[in-house]
Write an enzyme that holds these catalytic residues in place. Structure first.
Site, PDB file in Angstrom:
ATOM      1  N   ASP A  84      35.103  33.542  35.954  1.00 56.25           N
ATOM      2  CA  ASP A  84      35.278  32.932  34.199  1.00 56.25           C
ATOM      3  C   ASP A  84      33.823  33.559  33.446  1.00 56.25           C
ATOM      4  O   ASP A  84      33.199  32.882  34.066  1.00 56.25           O
ATOM      5  CB  ASP A  84      35.892  31.454  33.415  1.00 56.25           C
ATOM      6  CG  ASP A  84      34.946  30.733  33.821  1.00 56.25           C
ATOM      7  OD1 ASP A  84      34.193  29.825  34.398  1.00 56.25           O
ATOM      8  OD2 ASP A  84      34.227  29.936  32.886  1.00 56.25           O
ATOM      9  N   ASP A 142      39.425  23.879  32.068  1.00 57.69           N
ATOM     10  CA  ASP A 142      37.869  23.106  32.319  1.00 57.69           C
ATOM     11  C   ASP A 142      37.588  22.005  32.252  1.00 57.69           C
ATOM     12  O   ASP A 142      38.848  21.990  30.898  1.00 57.69           O
ATOM     13  CB  ASP A 142      36.754  24.587  31.737  1.00 57.69           C
ATOM     14  CG  ASP A 142      35.585  24.447  32.972  1.00 57.69           C
ATOM     15  OD1 ASP A 142      35.485  22.750  34.321  1.00 57.69           O
ATOM     16  OD2 ASP A 142      34.147  24.696  32.685  1.00 57.69           O
ATOM     17  N   SER A 143      36.974  21.215  33.063  1.00 59.87           N
ATOM     18  CA  SER A 143      36.835  19.926  32.571  1.00 59.87           C
ATOM     19  C   SER A 143      35.958  19.439  30.955  1.00 59.87           C
ATOM     20  O   SER A 143      35.917  18.558  30.479  1.00 59.87           O
ATOM     21  CB  SER A 143      36.299  18.468  33.366  1.00 59.87           C
ATOM     22  OG  SER A 143      34.893  19.380  33.852  1.00 59.87           O
ATOM     23  N   GLY A 174      26.566  24.196  39.233  1.00 56.24           N
ATOM     24  CA  GLY A 174      25.462  24.443  39.166  1.00 56.24           C
ATOM     25  C   GLY A 174      25.569  25.539  38.371  1.00 56.24           C
ATOM     26  O   GLY A 174      26.491  26.320  37.863  1.00 56.24           O
ATOM     27  N   CYS A 179      42.491  51.645  27.771  1.00 59.04           N
ATOM     28  CA  CYS A 179      42.845  50.552  26.894  1.00 59.04           C
ATOM     29  C   CYS A 179      43.534  50.760  25.406  1.00 59.04           C
ATOM     30  O   CYS A 179      43.043  51.684  25.589  1.00 59.04           O
ATOM     31  CB  CYS A 179      41.178  49.380  26.961  1.00 59.04           C
ATOM     32  SG  CYS A 179      40.418  50.088  26.120  1.00 59.04           S
ATOM     33  N   GLY A 194      33.396  18.550  31.163  1.00 57.19           N
ATOM     34  CA  GLY A 194      32.010  18.000  32.020  1.00 57.19           C
ATOM     35  C   GLY A 194      30.596  18.681  30.781  1.00 57.19           C
ATOM     36  O   GLY A 194      29.188  17.753  31.238  1.00 57.19           O
ATOM     37  N   CYS A 247      40.988  52.962  23.931  1.00 60.37           N
ATOM     38  CA  CYS A 247      39.882  54.033  24.974  1.00 60.37           C
ATOM     39  C   CYS A 247      41.113  55.188  23.891  1.00 60.37           C
ATOM     40  O   CYS A 247      40.854  56.226  23.805  1.00 60.37           O
ATOM     41  CB  CYS A 247      39.889  53.731  26.079  1.00 60.37           C
ATOM     42  SG  CYS A 247      38.065  53.077  25.916  1.00 60.37           S
ATOM     43  N   CYS A 274      39.699  55.497  30.531  1.00 62.71           N
ATOM     44  CA  CYS A 274      40.487  53.877  30.332  1.00 62.71           C
ATOM     45  C   CYS A 274      41.599  53.692  29.889  1.00 62.71           C
ATOM     46  O   CYS A 274      41.837  54.430  28.667  1.00 62.71           O
ATOM     47  CB  CYS A 274      38.861  53.282  29.971  1.00 62.71           C
ATOM     48  SG  CYS A 274      39.381  51.201  29.401  1.00 62.71           S
ATOM     49  N   HIS A 281      38.288  46.147  25.203  1.00 62.38           N
ATOM     50  CA  HIS A 281      37.952  47.426  25.726  1.00 62.38           C
ATOM     51  C   HIS A 281      36.783  46.959  27.020  1.00 62.38           C
ATOM     52  O   HIS A 281      37.253  47.113  28.617  1.00 62.38           O
ATOM     53  CB  HIS A 281      36.724  48.296  24.837  1.00 62.38           C
ATOM     54  CG  HIS A 281      36.136  49.069  26.677  1.00 62.38           C
ATOM     55  ND1 HIS A 281      36.928  50.080  27.146  1.00 62.38           N
ATOM     56  CD2 HIS A 281      34.747  49.054  27.258  1.00 62.38           C
ATOM     57  CE1 HIS A 281      35.749  50.581  28.676  1.00 62.38           C
ATOM     58  NE2 HIS A 281      34.445  49.809  27.777  1.00 62.38           N
TER      59      HIS A 281
HETATM   60 ZN   LIG Z   1      38.850  51.521  27.078  1.00 62.60          ZN
END
Ligand SMILES: [Zn+2]
Length: 367
Positions: free
Chosen positions: A261, A76-77, A208, A316, A79, A319, A314, A345
């Site tokens: 993002d 990202d710039s 914006g 991850c 700015g 989890c 999940c 997570h």
């Molecule tokens: Zn998880």
């Protein structure tokens, strides 16, 4: 489009890029991102240009080696960050056709020019570059919105010229995205978009404030998507700057946005707010409707002896290895490990959401 070519390989779309503003996704090692479905990340040019400096990152092998991350990186710039600091009074300065002049309290004045901004991004070695733009708040005057559009277009033109010059010098041509400003004025949004389309960029972004007071998306988010779709026939990626709530990601993706993002998943993780899908099996993802997910608060006493994972099913690392009770305990004793586990997570929640949207987009592309 279902994927975006980058110097670090194709990026499946849509993609969620966690913010590694200063070169780190807070509390998470970049090497852990792939395991939770995160393919790319977003760094901030201005912050990295201050510390440790774009040249230092270049000397340390570029942003990928610096962070230990081999996926696509968008820069990202910065700015927005400078202008926010000017608006808050933390810095003195102003924007002009030449760029953004700023001065820290008691320090020397500096000028952030579009050329400098792109050269810094190239030094970092980012895969996707972003033009310097003049972001405004929707409540600013019509005159301020007009000036913002004029600056944004002028700076974008200089950014593209610099990107092309750097490509000739280095032999590496990096895609450059331009940001469409114009506040809540549809005519100004159309004008900004048309002037940027005329210059021609590899991708575009909504600039914006995309979110209304009630949490939904402002109308200009849909307008910008339509303008970019009409102008590029869907062949250019569109980045929804600052769109981060799960239901807003789904809504924006359906409008045509491909890149997102936001600090939400990691910031919420560090504040003990975890994202959990509601219901089983996987509920339908409804744009603009929050019913398919809930926040789970790690500090709630009810989790003290809860043996189930944060989100059953999940995949991850948090989890699959730990109970709600253990995470609640870490939270209560303020062990820093909880920041990493909670962030992982939440990133997995966003990563899985992207995988679902990618699958739906790929299926639609083949029918
Ligand atoms: Zn998880």
């Amino acid at each position: 489009m279902t994927s975006l070519p980058t110097p670090h390989g194709p990026l499946a779309l849509p993609a969620f890029l966690p913010d590694a503003t200063r070169g780190a996704v807070r509390a998470v090692d970049a090497a852990e991102l792939r395991a939770v479905g995160i393919d790319a990340l977003c760094v901030n040019t201005w912050h990295l240009s201050k510390e440790p400096g774009a040249r230092a990152v270049e000397k340390l092998g570029g942003i990928h080696r610096f962070m230990g991350f081999d996926g696509p990186v968008l820069s990202d710039s910065g700015g927005f960050q400078v202008l926010s600091l000017l608006a808050s009074g933390a810095l003195d300065g102003s924007a002009s056709n030449k760029g953004i002049r700023w001065r820290p309290k008691g320090g020397e004045s500096e000028l952030l020019t579009p050329e400098k901004c792109v050269r810094w991004q190239a030094k970092l070695g980012a895969d996707l570059l972003v033009c310097l733009d003049h972001c405004t708040r929707p409540e600013e005057s019509a005159d301020a919105q007009r000036i913002s559009v004029d600056h944004t277009v002028r700076w974008a033109e200089e950014c593209k010229t610099t990107r092309d010059r750097v490509a000739e010098e280095s032999g590496v041509r990096r895609p450059l995205l331009a940001v469409i400003q114009g506040g809540d004025d549809p005519a100004l949004r159309r004008e900004c978009a048309a002037r940027l389309f005329e210059i021609g960029f590899d991708g575009y972004a909504f600039g914006g404030w995309p979110v209304r007071d009630d949490g939904g998306l402002v109308e200009s988010v849909a307008l910008v998507a339509q303008l970019v779709r009409d102008a590029t026939k869907g062949a250019a990626p569109l980045w929804g700057l600052g769109i981060g709530k799960p239901e807003n990601l789904v809504a924006a993706e359906q409008l045509g946005y491909s890149l997102f993002d936001c600090v939400l998943p990691t910031r919420d993780g560090r504040h003990g707010r975890l994202y959990v899908k509601r219901g089983a099996p996987a509920p339908k993802l409804l744009p603009g409707d929050a019913r398919w997910w809930d926040h789970l608060y790690l500090g709630d006493q009810k989790h003290a002896v809860a043996d189930e994972p944060i989100e059953p099913g999940c995949p991850c690392p948090t989890c699959t290895r730990h109970s709600r009770g253990y995470l609640h305990h870490l939270w209560q004793v303020k062990d820093p490990l909880v920041l990493r586990l909670a962030s992982l997570h939440n990133l997995s929640f966003y990563g899985r959401l992207m995988r679902e949207l990618q699958a739906a987009r790929a299926a639609a592309a083949t029918t």
